[in-house]
Design a protein around this motif. Structure first.
Motif, PDB file in Angstrom:
ATOM      1  N   UNK A  33     -97.865  31.491 -11.393  1.00  0.00           N
ATOM      2  CA  UNK A  33     -98.680  30.495 -10.710  1.00  0.00           C
ATOM      3  C   UNK A  33     -99.502  31.142  -9.602  1.00  0.00           C
ATOM      4  N   UNK A  34    -100.657  30.522  -9.331  1.00  0.00           N
ATOM      5  CA  UNK A  34    -101.559  31.026  -8.308  1.00  0.00           C
ATOM      6  C   UNK A  34    -100.830  31.199  -6.969  1.00  0.00           C
ATOM      7  N   UNK A  35    -100.079  30.176  -6.559  1.00  0.00           N
ATOM      8  CA  UNK A  35     -99.374  30.253  -5.291  1.00  0.00           C
ATOM      9  C   UNK A  35     -98.305  31.328  -5.277  1.00  0.00           C
ATOM     10  N   UNK A  36     -97.609  31.507  -6.422  1.00  0.00           N
ATOM     11  CA  UNK A  36     -96.567  32.519  -6.504  1.00  0.00           C
ATOM     12  C   UNK A  36     -97.114  33.924  -6.396  1.00  0.00           C
ATOM     13  N   UNK A  37     -98.211  34.186  -7.086  1.00  0.00           N
ATOM     14  CA  UNK A  37     -98.839  35.511  -7.015  1.00  0.00           C
ATOM     15  C   UNK A  37     -99.326  35.794  -5.605  1.00  0.00           C
ATOM     16  N   UNK A  38     -99.972  34.793  -4.998  1.00  0.00           N
ATOM     17  CA  UNK A  38    -100.476  34.964  -3.635  1.00  0.00           C
ATOM     18  C   UNK A  38     -99.324  35.209  -2.666  1.00  0.00           C
ATOM     19  N   UNK A  39     -98.215  34.521  -2.874  1.00  0.00           N
ATOM     20  CA  UNK A  39     -97.055  34.645  -1.989  1.00  0.00           C
ATOM     21  C   UNK A  39     -96.506  36.074  -2.008  1.00  0.00           C
ATOM     22  N   UNK A  40     -96.386  36.661  -3.197  1.00  0.00           N
ATOM     23  CA  UNK A  40     -95.835  38.009  -3.311  1.00  0.00           C
ATOM     24  C   UNK A  40     -96.780  39.043  -2.708  1.00  0.00           C
ATOM     25  N   UNK A  41     -98.055  38.944  -3.033  1.00  0.00           N
ATOM     26  CA  UNK A  41     -99.027  39.913  -2.519  1.00  0.00           C
ATOM     27  C   UNK A  41     -99.068  39.875  -0.992  1.00  0.00           C
ATOM     28  N   UNK A  42     -99.063  38.680  -0.431  1.00  0.00           N
ATOM     29  CA  UNK A  42     -99.104  38.554   1.031  1.00  0.00           C
ATOM     30  C   UNK A  42     -97.838  39.120   1.662  1.00  0.00           C
ATOM     31  N   UNK A  43     -96.680  38.880   1.035  1.00  0.00           N
ATOM     32  CA  UNK A  43     -95.418  39.388   1.569  1.00  0.00           C
ATOM     33  C   UNK A  43     -95.370  40.913   1.516  1.00  0.00           C
TER      34      UNK A  43
END
Length: 255
Positions: free
Chosen positions: A109-119
């Motif tokens: 999911x878009x939010x999941x990918x963004x969450x990992x990259x940001x972390x």
């Protein structure tokens, strides 16, 4: 595999994030990523190996052996765990953000990918290096990691099919204005001549059709047995680590 991270919301590239990928499978990119991470973690430096190959999890198998992890990146994508909760120590200063072998059509999911990259971008600020092992190609999921990295090591071998697939990846990178990050790594070379021929062939093709000049690839020898016991292979990986470190130091001085 489908994933999405908006270019506008992607974190800026970080000097100590390095991607290892390839144009096709089974040419040693996960092994190189694992060995590179181990080399960078020498002297108890803090290094994270992120297994971004959500289909095969090759780096996870190498790092964890017969003790597979129960907490993996898919849990972070789903929002059930944080990145810190899935990190697992390997040895010395090396830790891994592991994956599990999943279906090829997994939806990130878009939010999941963004969450990992940001972390990872946040974590990298306190790390010597982050090495990201990716599946072949430049999917939207892979693209997010290319954008975050300072250098993308694209692994190839001297055989014709691998070179064709490598050119396809470089072509995709050029279309996304990311080709300047590419560092070719010619694996399984029986001699320096193999690496020179690979560079000449793919270099001429990239210049002719893309107008791009690629640097001479680093040559990794064909292993005689296990990579960790092959002195020539380990020496070549150490050379790659030194080149990445020197490039980072040069960028820091210029900043």
């Amino acid at each position: 595999m489908r994933a999405a991270v908006d270019a506008e919301s992607a974190p800026p590239a970080l000097r100590n994030v390095f991607v290892v990928t390839s144009g096709r499978r089974r040419i040693g990119s996960s092994t190189i990523a694992y060995q590179l991470a181990q080399t960078l973690a020498m002297d108890d430096k803090e290094v994270t190996l992120l297994d971004g190959d959500l289909e095969r999890a090759g780096a996870t198998r190498l790092a964890c052996g017969h003790d597979p992890p129960t907490k993996v990146l898919a849990d972070v994508c789903a929002g059930t765990l944080t990145l810190a909760e899935v990190l697992r120590p390997v040895r010395n200063g090396l830790q891994i953000a592991p994956s599990a072998k999943l279906a090829a059509d997994i939806h990130v999911a878009r939010g999941g990918a963004r969450r990992i990259v940001a972390a990872v971008a946040q974590m990298a600020r306190n790390q010597t290096a982050v090495v990201v092992d990716l599946a072949p190609g430049l999917s939207p999921w892979n693209l997010a990691w290319w954008q975050l990295a300072s250098t993308v090591c694209v692994v190839t071998t001297p055989d014709d099919g691998a070179l064709v697939d490598t050119y396809a990846v470089v072509k995709q990178a050029a279309a996304s204005d990311l080709v300047a990050k590419v560092r070719l790594v010619a694996n399984r070379c029986k001699s320096s001549h193999d690496a020179d021929c690979a560079h000449q062939r793919i270099g001429q093709t990239c210049f002719r059709f893309l107008g791009e000049l690629l640097p001479t690839p680093l040559a990794l020898p064909e292993c005689d047995g296990k990579p960790e016991r092959d002195e020539h292979f380990q020496g070549a990986v150490a050379g790659l680590a030194l080149q990445l470190g020197a490039a980072r130091a040069s960028e820091l001085q210029a900043a």
